[in-house]
Motif scaffolding. Structure first.
Motif, short mmCIF file in Angstrom:
data_model
loop_
_atom_site.label_atom_id
_atom_site.label_comp_id
_atom_site.label_asym_id
_atom_site.label_seq_id
_atom_site.Cartn_x
_atom_site.Cartn_y
_atom_site.Cartn_z
N ASP A 1 -0.62 -0.89 8.12
CA ASP A 1 0.58 -0.78 7.28
C ASP A 1 1.05 -2.17 6.87
OD1 ASP A 1 2.94 -0.19 6.05
OD2 ASP A 1 3.63 1.23 7.58
N GLU A 2 0.61 -2.64 5.71
CA GLU A 2 0.94 -3.99 5.21
C GLU A 2 0.76 -5.02 6.33
OE1 GLU A 2 4.34 -4.38 2.61
OE2 GLU A 2 4.76 -2.25 2.84
N SER B 1 4.62 4.65 4.59
CA SER B 1 4.74 4.56 6.05
C SER B 1 4.99 5.93 6.67
CB SER B 1 5.87 3.61 6.43
OG SER B 1 5.62 2.34 5.91
MG MG Z 1 6.52 0.98 4.54
#
Ligand code: MG
Ligand code: ADP
Lengths: 289, 218
Positions: free
Chosen positions: B168-169, B41
């Motif tokens: 991001d996921e 991240s």
């Molecule tokens: Mg992360």
């Protein structure tokens, strides 16, 4: 005073104080920014307007200039918060405290009288109409503004700042701008209050934030949040209702100096109401289950 | 298209990136893997300008964007987070959210935000999500389910065709059904040769389904 006069003058008070409530609505409700500048910028508007009128400047022009200096104060708070990274509430307090000194400088003393000077207000019936027109005009302008791209971007910055940043908005500028509009309203309101009461006083702003918030919650309690236009109208109606409450309480024999305590109690009650209401509902459900 | 050179980033004492290099071509779809706290991240934050590196350079199409502020970089970068609540504005309507997303490349000025032409365009885009959102333009986004909000976020992130899309996921917080929908939409984006995509995932299935290009961050 006959009944009609009481109605007119109380509603008129509601009109001119609703201008600051509209300003506070922009920061507290739309931007989600607890802006304390209000109490300073309202007084700033009052002092600037009074000094200008005493110097023979047209009262309408003086009122508008009062709004503009108010908005300058708001943008200083915005600058402190966004660029210098000072907490929202503290930024507002810093500006508000500074304005105390500034206001005394502007007036040369703690209060100045407008006795015998021409202001935008004259006799009651006319004042009522002027107050009404100012409110209608300001509501319309705000409503239209919030329909624009910039207005929408400001509202959404208050709702989800992270999203606005990912969408490429300069959220710092949006906040500074919203604070300056809000304090423009406070400045205007200060100018109107000074002209209606016939003087400007360095302490005239004290307590206005709570009064404005009370008006906003009164409006919200009566008119459930529906659309921004209804909200804005509710703010003005809330401000008028607040003035009527004050009028009745004073008639019951309360001292004017008790009003701040009373206002705080009303505000506390109304702010807590939705939460307490939910808890009570939950309690009922639990009992049922 | 995206080039990262000699990137260094520490948080206090903790070294997250040390001499990190990366080179990605236009239109590629890259899956990013790595354990919790590896810095995935953080890499996205550096690419989108939420944080700045201690040293090193980030280029997008030859342009050095290392210290370009987030809001100025946003017109090149679309981003979707794990949390569906992060990418949309709950108290505003679907239409208003989309309006803001389409203004990424134009000025947020005093023109009226909503217009008919826009609305038709939005309906068409929303119908591609196959979630029946095209008839709900005036509903507040807060009323939508997590999956619907994430689909809307994905649409908002791509409606202006970013050069680079950071996922991001983005399906990790969804139930399997919504997850599948979002993955199908992601596959459509993968087909678009104009958009370069980086996707972080922890899910082995997704990894297999999308993976040709991997980056592993440790
Ligand atoms: Mg992360
Ligand atoms: N803003 C920050 N301040 C301090 N430490 C941070 C910050 N952002 C991330 N970190 C630290 O950097 C490391 C990498 O975090 P992150 O990039 O979120 O990992 P992940 O690969 O799980 O996404 C973690 O140890 C985290 O605690």
């Amino acid at each position: 005073m006959n009944i009609l006069n009481i109605l007119l003058s109380t509603t008129f008070q509601g009109f001119i104080y609703s201008v600051v409530s509209l300003g506070v609505y922009i920061t507290f409700r739309i931007l989600n920014f607890a802006d304390m500048t209000v109490e300073g910028s309202l007084t700033l508007g009052g002092s600037v307007c009074a000094v200008m009128i005493l110097n023979g400047i047209n009262p309408i022009l003086s009122t508008i200039i009062a709004g503009l200096v108010g908005s300058l104060a708001g943008s200083i708070t915005g600058f402190l918060n966004t660029k210098l990274k000072i907490q929202a509430i503290l930024s507002g307090i810093l500006t508000m405290i500074s304005l105390y000194s500034v206001n005394i400088r502007i007036m040369g003393k703690a209060n100045i009288s407008l006795l015998g000077k021409t202001t935008i207000f004259k006799e009651l019936n006319q004042n009522f109409i002027i107050g009404l027109l100012i409110c209608v005009f300001l509501i319309l302008i705000l409503y239209l503004f919030f329909k624009t791209r910039l207005g929408l971007a400001i509202c959404m910055t208050g709702d989800n700042e992270q999203m606005m940043k990912s969408q490429g908005a300069n959220t710092d500028l949006k906040k500074i701008f919203a604070l300056s509009i809000s304090n423009f309203f406070c400045g205007i309101s200060g100018a109107l209050i000074a002209q209606s009461q016939g003087y400007a006083d360095v302490n005239m702003g004290i307590g206005t934030l709570v009064i404005a918030l009370s008006s906003i919650v009164i409006g919200e309690t009566i008119f459930r949040k529906k659309s921004i236009l209804i909200d804005l109208i509710a703010v003005v109606l809330g401000s008028i209702i607040y003035r009527f409450i004050i009028y009745f309480v004073l008639n019951l024999g309360m001292k004017p100096s008790d009003l701040k305590l009373l206002t705080a109690i009303i505000a506390t009650f109304l702010l807590a109401l939705p939460n307490i209401g939910k808890d009570i509902l939950k309690g009922f459900k639990n009992v049922k289950n | 298209m995206l080039k990262i050179e000699n990137l260094h980033k520490n948080f206090n004492e903790k070294v997250v990136f040390e001499n990190f290099n990366l080179n990605i071509c236009k239109g590629e779809f890259v899956t990013i893997l790595g354990g919790n706290g590896a810095g995935k991240s953080t890499l996205f934050n550096l690419i989108s300008g939420t944080i700045f590196p201690d040293s090193g350079n980030i280029f997008m199409y030859e342009k050095n964007v290392t210290f370009l502020p987030e809001h100025k970089r946003a017109k090149y970068v679309g981003r979707v987070f794990q949390d569906p609540l992060r990418g949309t504005s709950p108290n505003f309507t679907i239409e208003e959210n989309l309006v803001i997303a389409t203004l990424k490349n134009s000025k947020r000025n005093l023109k009226f935000a909503s217009n008919k032409q826009n609305r038709e365009h939005f309906k068409e885009k929303l119908s591609q999500l196959e979630m029946n959102l095209e008839n709900r333009l005036n509903d507040k986004v807060g009323l939508l389910s997590g999956g619907q909000r994430q689909a809307l976020t994905l649409l908002m992130a791509t409606i202006c065709e970013p050069r680079i899309l950071l996922l991001d996921e983005h399906t990790a917080a969804l139930d399997t059904k919504s997850q599948e929908k979002i993955l199908i939409l992601t596959e459509k984006i993968k087909e678009n040769p104009e958009i370069t995509t980086l996707m972080i995932t922890h899910n082995k299935e997704i990894e297999k389904r999308f993976g040709e290009n991997f980056i592993i961050i440790q």
